[in-house]
Structure formats: C-alpha cells, structure tokens
Enzyme design. Structure first.
Site, PDB file in Angstrom:
ATOM      1  N   ASP A   1       0.844  -1.193   0.000  1.00 53.49           N
ATOM      2  CA  ASP A   1       0.000   0.000   0.000  1.00 53.49           C
ATOM      3  C   ASP A   1       0.880   1.245   0.000  1.00 53.49           C
ATOM      4  O   ASP A   1       1.792   1.371   0.820  1.00 53.49           O
ATOM      5  CB  ASP A   1      -0.887   0.023   1.255  1.00 53.49           C
ATOM      6  CG  ASP A   1      -1.719   1.295   1.322  1.00 53.49           C
ATOM      7  OD1 ASP A   1      -2.725   1.377   0.584  1.00 53.49           O
ATOM      8  OD2 ASP A   1      -1.365   2.213   2.091  1.00 53.49           O
TER       9      ASP A   1
ATOM     10  N   TYR B   1       3.114  10.156  -0.498  1.00 46.19           N
ATOM     11  CA  TYR B   1       4.127   9.691   0.465  1.00 46.19           C
ATOM     12  C   TYR B   1       5.512  10.081  -0.055  1.00 46.19           C
ATOM     13  O   TYR B   1       6.018   9.517  -1.018  1.00 46.19           O
ATOM     14  CB  TYR B   1       4.049   8.177   0.675  1.00 46.19           C
ATOM     15  CG  TYR B   1       2.779   7.690   1.359  1.00 46.19           C
ATOM     16  CD1 TYR B   1       1.903   8.573   1.996  1.00 46.19           C
ATOM     17  CD2 TYR B   1       2.459   6.334   1.380  1.00 46.19           C
ATOM     18  CE1 TYR B   1       0.747   8.127   2.611  1.00 46.19           C
ATOM     19  CE2 TYR B   1       1.302   5.875   2.009  1.00 46.19           C
ATOM     20  CZ  TYR B   1       0.449   6.779   2.614  1.00 46.19           C
ATOM     21  OH  TYR B   1      -0.697   6.337   3.227  1.00 46.19           O
TER      22      TYR B   1
ATOM     23  N   HIS C   1      -8.072   9.060  -1.188  1.00 45.95           N
ATOM     24  CA  HIS C   1      -7.210   9.151  -0.010  1.00 45.95           C
ATOM     25  C   HIS C   1      -7.863   9.976   1.097  1.00 45.95           C
ATOM     26  O   HIS C   1      -7.576  11.163   1.247  1.00 45.95           O
ATOM     27  CB  HIS C   1      -5.861   9.750  -0.417  1.00 45.95           C
ATOM     28  CG  HIS C   1      -4.771   9.506   0.566  1.00 45.95           C
ATOM     29  ND1 HIS C   1      -3.455   9.720   0.266  1.00 45.95           N
ATOM     30  CD2 HIS C   1      -4.779   9.077   1.848  1.00 45.95           C
ATOM     31  CE1 HIS C   1      -2.703   9.423   1.322  1.00 45.95           C
ATOM     32  NE2 HIS C   1      -3.485   9.038   2.292  1.00 45.95           N
TER      33      HIS C   1
ATOM     34  N   SER D   1     -10.104   4.974   0.956  1.00 42.99           N
ATOM     35  CA  SER D   1      -9.479   4.932   2.275  1.00 42.99           C
ATOM     36  C   SER D   1     -10.260   5.935   3.101  1.00 42.99           C
ATOM     37  O   SER D   1     -10.393   7.102   2.701  1.00 42.99           O
ATOM     38  CB  SER D   1      -8.001   5.328   2.174  1.00 42.99           C
ATOM     39  OG  SER D   1      -7.418   5.265   3.456  1.00 42.99           O
TER      40      SER D   1
HETATM   41  N1  LIG Z   1      -4.984   7.918   5.138  1.00 39.71           N
HETATM   42  C1  LIG Z   1      -4.493   6.771   4.778  1.00 39.71           C
HETATM   43  O1  LIG Z   1      -4.937   6.187   3.828  1.00 39.71           O
HETATM   44  C2  LIG Z   1      -3.367   6.187   5.571  1.00 39.71           C
HETATM   45  C3  LIG Z   1      -2.984   6.786   6.783  1.00 39.71           C
HETATM   46  C4  LIG Z   1      -2.017   6.153   7.558  1.00 39.71           C
HETATM   47  C5  LIG Z   1      -1.429   4.979   7.118  1.00 39.71           C
HETATM   48  N2  LIG Z   1      -1.791   4.426   5.912  1.00 39.71           N
HETATM   49  C6  LIG Z   1      -1.179   3.181   5.413  1.00 39.71           C
HETATM   50  O2  LIG Z   1      -1.134   2.233   6.469  1.00 39.71           O
HETATM   51  C7  LIG Z   1       0.203   1.795   6.667  1.00 39.71           C
HETATM   52  C8  LIG Z   1       0.420   1.409   8.110  1.00 39.71           C
HETATM   53  O3  LIG Z   1       0.128   2.471   8.994  1.00 39.71           O
HETATM   54  P1  LIG Z   1       1.262   3.341   9.677  1.00 39.71           P
HETATM   55  O4  LIG Z   1       2.542   3.098   8.979  1.00 39.71           O
HETATM   56  O5  LIG Z   1       0.748   4.720   9.758  1.00 39.71           O
HETATM   57  O6  LIG Z   1       1.292   2.812  11.169  1.00 39.71           O
HETATM   58  P2  LIG Z   1       1.694   1.428  11.866  1.00 39.71           P
HETATM   59  O7  LIG Z   1       1.778   0.342  10.871  1.00 39.71           O
HETATM   60  O8  LIG Z   1       0.735   1.298  13.006  1.00 39.71           O
HETATM   61  O9  LIG Z   1       3.122   1.764  12.497  1.00 39.71           O
HETATM   62  C9  LIG Z   1       4.257   1.739  11.670  1.00 39.71           C
HETATM   63  C10 LIG Z   1       5.488   2.151  12.461  1.00 39.71           C
HETATM   64  O10 LIG Z   1       5.653   1.376  13.635  1.00 39.71           O
HETATM   65  C11 LIG Z   1       7.059   1.070  13.811  1.00 39.71           C
HETATM   66  N3  LIG Z   1       7.182  -0.397  13.647  1.00 39.71           N
HETATM   67  C12 LIG Z   1       6.675  -1.165  12.644  1.00 39.71           C
HETATM   68  N4  LIG Z   1       6.933  -2.469  12.834  1.00 39.71           N
HETATM   69  C13 LIG Z   1       7.617  -2.551  13.982  1.00 39.71           C
HETATM   70  C14 LIG Z   1       8.158  -3.643  14.716  1.00 39.71           C
HETATM   71  N5  LIG Z   1       8.008  -4.907  14.295  1.00 39.71           N
HETATM   72  N6  LIG Z   1       8.826  -3.376  15.860  1.00 39.71           N
HETATM   73  C15 LIG Z   1       8.956  -2.110  16.308  1.00 39.71           C
HETATM   74  N7  LIG Z   1       8.474  -1.036  15.655  1.00 39.71           N
HETATM   75  C16 LIG Z   1       7.782  -1.244  14.499  1.00 39.71           C
HETATM   76  C17 LIG Z   1       7.800   1.844  12.729  1.00 39.71           C
HETATM   77  O11 LIG Z   1       8.102   3.163  13.182  1.00 39.71           O
HETATM   78  P3  LIG Z   1       9.322   3.560  14.164  1.00 39.71           P
HETATM   79  O12 LIG Z   1      10.365   2.498  14.062  1.00 39.71           O
HETATM   80  O13 LIG Z   1       9.769   4.886  13.694  1.00 39.71           O
HETATM   81  O14 LIG Z   1       8.679   3.599  15.533  1.00 39.71           O
HETATM   82  C18 LIG Z   1       6.745   1.957  11.651  1.00 39.71           C
HETATM   83  O15 LIG Z   1       6.944   3.010  10.758  1.00 39.71           O
HETATM   84  C19 LIG Z   1       1.045   2.977   6.156  1.00 39.71           C
HETATM   85  O16 LIG Z   1       2.376   2.616   5.869  1.00 39.71           O
HETATM   86  C20 LIG Z   1       0.248   3.378   4.941  1.00 39.71           C
HETATM   87  O17 LIG Z   1       0.539   2.491   3.871  1.00 39.71           O
HETATM   88  C21 LIG Z   1      -2.767   5.016   5.156  1.00 39.71           C
END
Ligand SMILES: NC(=O)c1ccc[n+]([C@@H]2O[C@H](COP(=O)([O-])OP(=O)(O)OC[C@H]3O[C@@H](n4cnc5c(N)ncnc54)[C@H](OP(=O)(O)O)[C@@H]3O)[C@@H](O)[C@H]2O)c1
Length: 330
Positions: free
Chosen positions: A53, A58, A124, A155
């Site tokens: 995704d 981004y 988005h 989304s």
């Molecule tokens: N509006 C939208 O459509 C929208 C909004 C938000 C997200 N998204 C999509 O959803 C995806 C996932 O959400 P998100 O990236 O916001 O949040 P998330 O998946 O809840 O958190 C990701 C962050 O957590 C940390 N992390 C990930 N795996 C880990 C592990 N195994 N151990 C320790 N730390 C870990 C990393 O940051 P650190 O290491 O810096 O802590 C990582 O960048 C995004 O990448 C994007 O593709 C879409």
C-alpha cells in the site's frame, strides 16, 4: 514459511494476509534512508508479502518510485500495488475531486510506479462530501474503462463514510483503521463489508508504533515525524497519529496489555494477530522502516490464534481505557 493468503473482495485476487505499508519509506516518519527503505521492502517480499500500500503523496512520490525500482529487480511473484489519489489537491476540497484532476493524479502514479494500469487506486481520505458525489465514482468508472486503473476503492477516516462508499457498485475495497485501540469496525462495518464482498485493508495496525510496546514517556520523535508534528492533528486527521488516542492514556493501556502476551511473543506480532482474528479483514498493512521490522511483522501470521479469554481481556482494555477517546469520533 509462506504468509497465508485471503481473497481480496470481488477482485479475484488472493493476497498475503500481511502486506506492507509504504508510508514510512516515503516520508513523514523522520529520516528513512533509501537503502533502509529498499531493504524493508525486499524483506517483506522475500517473506511472502504480495500486497503493498502506498500513496502519491508519500514523500511526494518517493514511496511509489522506490516500489517501482525494487519491483524492477524483484524476481518473485508480482505483488498487488495499491496507491491513493486526492491528497495532492490544495486546498483539499471535495470540489477538486473532478475527473480531470483524478486522471492527472493517476497518470502521475502510473509514471512513478512504471506501469500502464494501476492495480488499485483509493480515494485518499477525501472530505465526507465526496461520498455524496456520484460523479466522482463515475469518473473512476470511466478511468477503469480507459484501462488506466484495474480497480478502485476508498481509504476512509470514519465508519459512516465507509458504509456510504460501499453503496457504489464500482467500489472494490475499503481501507480503514482497525487495531486493539480502534475496535468499532467490528460492529456494523465488517458485517456490511462482507455482505458486499469488499476487500478490507487494515491500516495503522500498530497505532503508529504504540502497539509494539517500545514507546514510553520520554520517547522522542524527529521534527519531520508525524508523531511530533501531527500529535494534535495540526497537519491531518489526528486519528492517523497514534490512532487518535492521547499519548498518556495509550501508554497506560499498553501496560495493561503486556501481561496478556504469551511468553516470547513480541507485542507487534500479537497486535497484528489480533487484527487477523477478524475474517472480514483481507490484508493488514503494517508500516516498516527497515528490514528487521518488515521481517518481524511478516512473521506475525505464524502465531497461533489468540485464545477467547485473551480476546475478551483486550476488549476490556479497550472498553475501560480507550473507547471514550475514540469510539464515537471515528
Ligand atoms: N490515510 C491513509 O490512507 C493512511 C494513513 C495512515 C497509514 N496508511 C497506510 O497504512 C500503513 C500502516 O500504517 P502506519 O505506517 O501509519 O502505522 P503502523 O503500521 O501502526 O506503524 C508503523 C510504524 O511502527 C514502527 N514499527 C513497525 N513495525 C515494527 C516492529 N516490528 N517493531 C517495532 N516497531 C515497528 C515503525 O516506526 P518507528 O520504528 O519509527 O517507531 C513503523 O513506521 C502505512 O504505511 C500506509 O501504507 C494510510
């Protein structure tokens, strides 16, 4: 071991139940080097991820271009790449969701991703008003007919937006926040999504890192990390940062979760496994900023199902500590 697959709505696709969220490899999460970004994506693909995704915004296209370059080198099965459109509008207003603007965004993503036709384009998190403009969905239908996109979805920020969006016959998928701190989608939305054969993409599964258990009161974030600059919704919906849960309350809830972890299970994998307990979920897309995180997240699919008493205890944590902050807001 391969990641189990799930059907992706009515598209005919089977995708790995754990995908890859490519926001952090684009921007807004502090500095992520090109080499770490590529490693993270390669690690996810090597682990068997077949769903990525991303979005045109981004890193202003950096995430899409890294995906293009990695996939040019990748010799394994071709993953589905879902991107998003709409957030390049400035101001970000419903009136900007015209066919001409959408086509221009889609053409830019086709170029960035190096493909003729995009697998899946998601609106988005558009303003709520967009869901009441059938002409937007007609425009997307015409872009499918033109061969520029294969499928489209939305989304959403709010469940009510999702319920409205899935009334449009051309909508194939909904991306929504669902995690231990955001449990409301279980109620009405999952039932309706299943009834209509939606692909359901779960984002922010780790509550921006909180549900890894590694953050604490003195954790610091770079100025260009949204956990610093959007802590109170200054740049976009506050629900995208820490799932909209106030930081202190979230840390206390994380402490209440710790004793529920089976011996030796990392909290991040546990949190992802909790999401996969819901059949309505097609794919969960944890973000990862490096190889280690991508490998750890992919491994979550190998965990056994969570016990009913664990599920109940996690619901209790939500009801007692979290619901008042989020349940009626999204
Ligand atoms: N509006 C939208 O459509 C929208 C909004 C938000 C997200 N998204 C999509 O959803 C995806 C996932 O959400 P998100 O990236 O916001 O949040 P998330 O998946 O809840 O958190 C990701 C962050 O957590 C940390 N992390 C990930 N795996 C880990 C592990 N195994 N151990 C320790 N730390 C870990 C990393 O940051 P650190 O290491 O810096 O802590 C990582 O960048 C995004 O990448 C994007 O593709 C879409």
């Amino acid at each position: 071991m391969a990641i189990p697959t799930r059907p992706f709505g009515r598209t005919g696709w089977e995708v790995s139940e754990i995908g890859f969220g490519a926001w952090a490899i684009g921007g807004s999460w502090g500095d992520v080097t090109e080499s770490d970004a590529r490693d993270a994506l390669f690690a996810a693909l090597e682990a068997g991820t077949t769903f990525i995704d991303t979005a045109d915004v981004y890193g202003d296209g950096r995430s899409e271009r890294i995906i293009r370059d990695v996939l040019r080198e990748w010799r394994g099965p071709r993953p589905i790449v879902a991107t998003k459109a709409g957030r390049r509008l400035s101001p970000h207003a419903a009136s900007g969701y015209t066919r001409a603007n959408l086509e221009a965004f889609i053409d830019r993503s086709r170029k960035n991703l190096g493909v003729d036709s995009l697998d899946l384009v998601q609106l988005h998190c558009p303003p709520t008003e967009v869901y009441y403009r059938p002409e937007v969905f007609e425009a997307l239908d015409s872009l499918v007919a033109a061969g520029k996109i294969r499928f489209y979805g939305v989304s959403v920020e709010k469940i009510e937006e999702a319920l409205k969006a899935i009334e449009y016959p051309g909508v194939s998928s909904v991306q929504i926040i669902y995690n231990i701190f955001r449990q409301r989608p279980q109620e009405l939305f999952f039932r309706e999504a299943r009834a209509r054969g939606m692909g359901v993409i779960v984002r922010v599964p780790l509550a921006s890192g909180l549900l890894t258990g590694k953050l604490n009161r003195s954790s610091e974030f770079a100025a260009d990390d949204h956990r610093q600059f959007n802590r109170h919704g200054e740049a976009f919906d506050v629900g995208e940062t820490f799932s909209g849960v106030p930081y202190e309350a979230a840390l206390e809830a994380v402490d209440a979760i710790r004793p529920l972890l089976p011996q030796g299970t990392p909290m991040a994998a546990f949190a992802l496994r909790w999401i996969l307990m819901a059949d309505a979920v097609s794919v969960v897309i944890p973000g990862a900023r490096n190889r280690t995180q991508a490998v750890a997240n992919a491994a979550a699919s190998q965990l056994p199902s969570l016990a009913p008493e664990t599920m109940r205890a996690l619901r209790q944590v939500y009801d007692e500590r979290i619901a008042r902050h989020v349940h009626q807001r999204w």
